[in-house]
Design a protein around this motif. Structure first.
Motif, PDB file in Angstrom:
ATOM      1  N   ILE A  67       0.317  -0.284  -3.373  1.00 51.77           N
ATOM      2  CA  ILE A  67       0.165  -1.125  -4.562  1.00 51.77           C
ATOM      3  C   ILE A  67      -0.995  -0.556  -5.366  1.00 51.77           C
ATOM      4  CG2 ILE A  67      -0.280  -3.467  -5.404  1.00 51.77           C
ATOM      5  CD1 ILE A  67       0.688  -4.341  -2.503  1.00 51.77           C
ATOM      6  N   LEU A  84       0.938  -8.784  -6.622  1.00 55.82           N
ATOM      7  CA  LEU A  84       0.950  -9.204  -5.220  1.00 55.82           C
ATOM      8  C   LEU A  84       2.092 -10.172  -4.942  1.00 55.82           C
ATOM      9  CD1 LEU A  84      -2.856  -9.749  -4.427  1.00 55.82           C
ATOM     10  CD2 LEU A  84      -1.449  -7.730  -3.989  1.00 55.82           C
ATOM     11  N   TYR A  94      -0.047  -2.378   4.269  1.00 56.44           N
ATOM     12  CA  TYR A  94       0.013  -2.025   2.859  1.00 56.44           C
ATOM     13  C   TYR A  94      -1.232  -1.223   2.485  1.00 56.44           C
ATOM     14  CZ  TYR A  94       3.910  -5.225   2.139  1.00 56.44           C
ATOM     15  OH  TYR A  94       5.138  -5.831   2.203  1.00 56.44           O
ATOM     16  N   ILE A  98      -3.574  -0.728  -0.757  1.00 52.29           N
ATOM     17  CA  ILE A  98      -3.888  -1.281  -2.069  1.00 52.29           C
ATOM     18  C   ILE A  98      -4.943  -0.404  -2.718  1.00 52.29           C
ATOM     19  CG2 ILE A  98      -4.762  -3.288  -3.323  1.00 52.29           C
ATOM     20  CD1 ILE A  98      -3.865  -4.982  -0.906  1.00 52.29           C
ATOM     21  N   VAL A 100      -7.574  -0.686   1.840  1.00 50.15           N
ATOM     22  CA  VAL A 100      -7.894  -0.838   0.423  1.00 50.15           C
ATOM     23  C   VAL A 100      -8.724   0.365  -0.017  1.00 50.15           C
ATOM     24  CG1 VAL A 100      -8.981  -2.290  -1.339  1.00 50.15           C
ATOM     25  CG2 VAL A 100      -7.928  -3.357   0.684  1.00 50.15           C
TER      26      VAL A 100
END
Length: 332
Positions: A47, A70, A105, A107, A143
């Motif tokens: 993302i 999100l 994920y 990010i 992240v």
């Protein structure tokens, strides 16, 4: 390095790429290569969210846009509307943390400076809450944050409890050998270094031009990418290298990198035809979220008519392609 910092086993929850040049390029390379380096622990999705370069942008609208991204993740437990009120958000953030602990994920929050004051404080405290929730988890997600200054509360030296989960990495220019490797990954520059570039008849001349590019970039990946875009016009590339060499002598802040980028880009834009130049400036003035092909295609014909310019037979497609050809834009 950053790659080891986001590994599945023993990695940090977050890596903050700060200061220096090439932060976005470093983040992009990391995001694109992580899955191939660790195929058994692939991220379900990357993302990527870039914030406007204009630091007067509304951080609340930026949060709305990020919350929408999100909420589009399958099974994500927090509605976009829950991000709008600080009290509701605080109540729902444990669900956000749990989700990213349980699912893998990546990010990427690119250019968070737009969300900060000059002293590094969050302009909207809801962003502090969201970033804390994303970086405090100890599960599968990772992240990556890029910024010129460290946001308040994220410096592991100032906030020791952040140390085990967040790594601060100042981004430095590439070493010469690494810059050469990157140049060889770029099609145009590789053809120069190999002496096979179209438009340069003498292989030795092509190689000399390629090495001039590597030297002029001084390890900054974005300058290599811009030069790669100009390889198709060797005369223009030679002019741009002269501009860069001159700009490096001006002794500007941050090692002159930003100044060189500005001079390089201004030279390219000045070489464009009037219509292409107007198109470039129009797109630059659009907000990040509006900078889509659909939105540009709606606005450009009317703006071109107001400026008495020919919008082109295909609307904006040809102009977008010209921006890409010169490295002035990327299409995602």
């Amino acid at each position: 390095g950053a790659g080891h910092s986001v590994e599945h086993e023993g990695g940090y929850a977050a890596v903050l790429l700060e200061r220096g040049a090439g932060k976005t390029t470093c983040a992009r390379e990391l995001a694109h290569t992580r899955n191939s380096l660790d195929p058994d622990n692939k991220f379900l999705q990357t993302i990527w969210h870039t914030f406007p370069a204009d630091e007067s942008a509304d951080p609340g609208l930026a949060l709305d846009a990020f919350a929408k991204r999100l909420s589009e993740i399958r099974g994500f437990p927090v509605a976009a509307a829950d991000f709008r009120a600080s009290g509701t958000l605080a109540w729902r953030l444990p669900d956000l943390t749990e989700f990213f602990e349980n699912y893998r994920y990546l990010i990427v929050l690119d250019n968070v400076d737009a969300l900060l004051t000059a002293s590094g404080e969050w302009r909207d405290d809801r962003w502090r809450q969201v970033i804390d929730a994303l970086t405090d988890q100890a599960g599968f997600s990772r992240v990556i944050i890029t910024c010129r200054r460290v946001p308040a509360g994220l410096d592991p030296l100032a906030v020791p409890e952040k140390g085990p989960r967040l790594r601060l990495l100042p981004v430095q220019p590439f070493r010469h050998d690494t810059a050469v490797l990157l140049a060889r990954e770029l099609r145009g520059l590789r053809s120069l270094l190999d002496g096979t570039a179209p438009g340069v008849g003498d292989p030795d001349e092509a190689r000399r031009l390629g090495w001039r590019v590597v030297d002029a970039a001084r390890g900054h990946p974005k300058l290599l990418e811009l030069a790669d875009a100009a390889v198709s016009d060797p005369g223009q590339l030679s002019l741009l290298l002269a501009v860069a060499a001159d700009a490096w002598q001006d002794n500007m802040p941050f090692g002159g990198y930003v100044h060189v980028m500005e001079r390089w880009t201004a030279t390219v834009v000045e070489s464009l035809a009037v219509t292409a130049r107007a198109f470039f400036h129009a797109v630059c003035r659009m907000t990040e979220n509006d900078r889509t092909v659909r939105a540009i295609a709606e606005v450009w014909p009317r703006l071109a008519a107001a400026l008495a310019l020919d919008a082109g037979p295909d609307g904006c497609e040809q102009l977008i392609e010209e921006m890409r050809r010169w490295g002035l834009a990327t299409r995602e």
